[in-house]
Design a protein around this motif. Structure first.
Motif, PDB file in Angstrom:
ATOM      1  N   TYR A 208       0.675  -1.220  -0.160  1.00 32.19           N
ATOM      2  CA  TYR A 208       0.124  -0.252  -0.159  1.00 32.19           C
ATOM      3  C   TYR A 208       0.801   1.224  -0.149  1.00 32.19           C
ATOM      4  CZ  TYR A 208      -4.384  -2.463   0.680  1.00 32.19           C
ATOM      5  OH  TYR A 208      -5.463  -3.323   0.541  1.00 32.19           O
ATOM      6  N   ALA A 209       1.941   1.217   0.859  1.00 33.66           N
ATOM      7  CA  ALA A 209       2.859   2.497   0.753  1.00 33.66           C
ATOM      8  C   ALA A 209       3.551   2.587  -0.696  1.00 33.66           C
ATOM      9  CB  ALA A 209       4.052   2.036   1.657  1.00 33.66           C
ATOM     10  N   VAL A 210       3.882   1.636  -1.414  1.00 35.08           N
ATOM     11  CA  VAL A 210       4.269   1.693  -2.749  1.00 35.08           C
ATOM     12  C   VAL A 210       3.043   2.325  -3.658  1.00 35.08           C
ATOM     13  CG1 VAL A 210       4.921   0.503  -4.999  1.00 35.08           C
ATOM     14  CG2 VAL A 210       5.829  -0.192  -2.830  1.00 35.08           C
ATOM     15  N   ALA A 211       1.795   1.968  -3.233  1.00 31.86           N
ATOM     16  CA  ALA A 211       0.699   2.558  -4.026  1.00 31.86           C
ATOM     17  C   ALA A 211       0.329   3.914  -3.834  1.00 31.86           C
ATOM     18  CB  ALA A 211      -0.600   1.724  -3.898  1.00 31.86           C
ATOM     19  N   ALA A 212       0.756   4.412  -2.465  1.00 34.84           N
ATOM     20  CA  ALA A 212       0.670   5.694  -2.268  1.00 34.84           C
ATOM     21  C   ALA A 212       1.582   6.746  -2.632  1.00 34.84           C
ATOM     22  CB  ALA A 212       0.777   5.819  -0.749  1.00 34.84           C
ATOM     23  N   GLY A 213       2.831   6.099  -3.320  1.00 30.41           N
ATOM     24  CA  GLY A 213       3.908   6.750  -3.854  1.00 30.41           C
ATOM     25  C   GLY A 213       5.390   6.604  -3.367  1.00 30.41           C
ATOM     26  N   ALA A 214       5.437   5.351  -2.558  1.00 29.56           N
ATOM     27  CA  ALA A 214       6.875   5.597  -1.882  1.00 29.56           C
ATOM     28  C   ALA A 214       7.620   5.088  -2.856  1.00 29.56           C
ATOM     29  CB  ALA A 214       6.892   4.237  -0.773  1.00 29.56           C
ATOM     30  N   ASP A 215       9.108   5.702  -2.961  1.00 33.53           N
ATOM     31  CA  ASP A 215      10.188   5.232  -3.566  1.00 33.53           C
ATOM     32  C   ASP A 215      10.765   4.023  -3.312  1.00 33.53           C
ATOM     33  OD1 ASP A 215      10.407   7.948  -5.486  1.00 33.53           O
ATOM     34  OD2 ASP A 215      10.245   8.582  -3.436  1.00 33.53           O
TER      35      ASP A 215
END
Length: 341
Positions: A208-215
């Protein structure tokens, strides 16, 4: 009307309650969606949040959106039928904090779905709610109610980023990839962060963090492994555990800023305080929000990434299942209750 009522630890019921009537200065809102927050889960699972214990049945919920139905005497606002988000806080307007423009830490505030005072402040997990008309915020054109249900938790994230003092072109660490942590990621990227790294122990949460934009995402239980940054400019602790704060203090650069956003367990606990001194780290708290709630709808309208963070929408009749799902970080991010409009 249908409403969720918590009677005590582990005792959540869907009940039929009378439809309230708006009084002077108030508005009646038809609730469509309500987001299940960590504090709601604490009331359900433990019968309280920190020092705030349930002493009477309480309707939880403070992340609500819906449409305006009517107003009480002397009240005005968006036209009936308008889609709105509801600011959940009613600050006193008289204390030193309110006078200083910091209403989010008002010492006598009322907050939807809170047992901080008795009688408790009943919350928004009901098909109809009455709130001060001044707390309604009209949604921008094109912003649907489903995504708009993130307005309250996004405001928390926006406030944390603001407390960091600016993140543009900086490397930001976020410890904890729950709903708030993921929204901090989105808020930091929207504020111009050059890179955001997220830590957690739950693989699904990191997705979910990746989906939120985490690099970059790394396992919190494997410090120093592949992907772990050597140093960051800003760190936001969003897990609410002492180990997260320790990581923030050890990874932020000298003279950097650490924002404690996650609510740590009550009582005292050790932390790497010597680093605050020797590295001149600025440790700042972030509690709820104030004017950020006015900004959140526009941020939501501009970013479809937020849709991926709503992992489930559950009818209010299945509220207990919705709470159980929201408590399972391996299966969910933000869970919404659907009150049917």
């Amino acid at each position: 009307m249908r409403a969720c009522v918590i009677h005590g630890r582990g005792d959540l019921r869907v009940a039929e309650l009378p439809v309230p009537e708006p009084g002077p200065g108030q508005a009646l809102v038809a609730v469509r969606y309500g987001g299940v927050c960590g504090s709601d889960l604490h009331y359900w699972r433990h019968g309280g949040v920190g020092d705030f214990r349930l002493r009477e049945p309480m309707v939880p919920g403070h992340e609500i959106v819906g449409t305006v139905l009517s107003y009480g005497d002397g009240a005005s606002g968006p036209l009936p039928g308008a889609a709105v988000a509801v600011h959940p806080a009613t600050p006193c307007g008289r204390c030193p904090e309110c006078a200083d423009g910091r209403a989010n830490v008002c010492r006598d505030t009322r907050y939807l779905g809170s047992a901080a005072r008795t009688p408790h402040v009943q919350g928004g997990f009901a098909a109809r709610v009455v709130v001060p008309a001044a707390q309604l915020r009209v949604l921008p054109e094109g912003l649907g109610l489903r995504r708009a249900a993130l307005a309250e938790p996004l405001s928390v994230a926006l406030h944390a980023v603001r407390r960091a003092g600016g993140v543009r072109d900086r490397h930001v660490l976020v410890t904890g990839a729950g709903p708030i942590g993921c929204l901090v990621v989105a808020a930091a990227k929207a504020a111009g962060a050059a890179r955001v790294t997220v830590t957690d122990v739950v693989p699904r949460a990191l997705e979910y963090a990746v989906a939120a934009g985490a690099d970059a995402v790394v396992r919190a239980d494997a410090p120093g492994g592949a992907g772990w940054p050597a140093e960051v400019d800003v760190a936001v602790e969003a897990s609410g555990v002492a180990a997260g704060l320790d990581s923030c203090l050890r990874l932020v650069r000298r003279g950097g800023v650490v924002v404690q956003l996650g609510m740590l367990p009550p009582g005292s606990g050790p932390f790497a305080g010597n680093l605050v001194v020797s590295r001149e780290i600025e440790l700042r708290g972030a509690f709820r929000f104030d004017t950020e709630f006015d900004e959140a709808p526009a941020v939501l309208a501009a970013g479809s990434v937020f849709d991926d963070l709503v992992s489930a929408v559950v009818p209010v009749e299945e509220a207990e299942a919705a709470f159980a799902l929201a408590a399972d970080r391996g299966r969910s991010c933000k869970v919404l209750l659907d009150f049917g409009g």
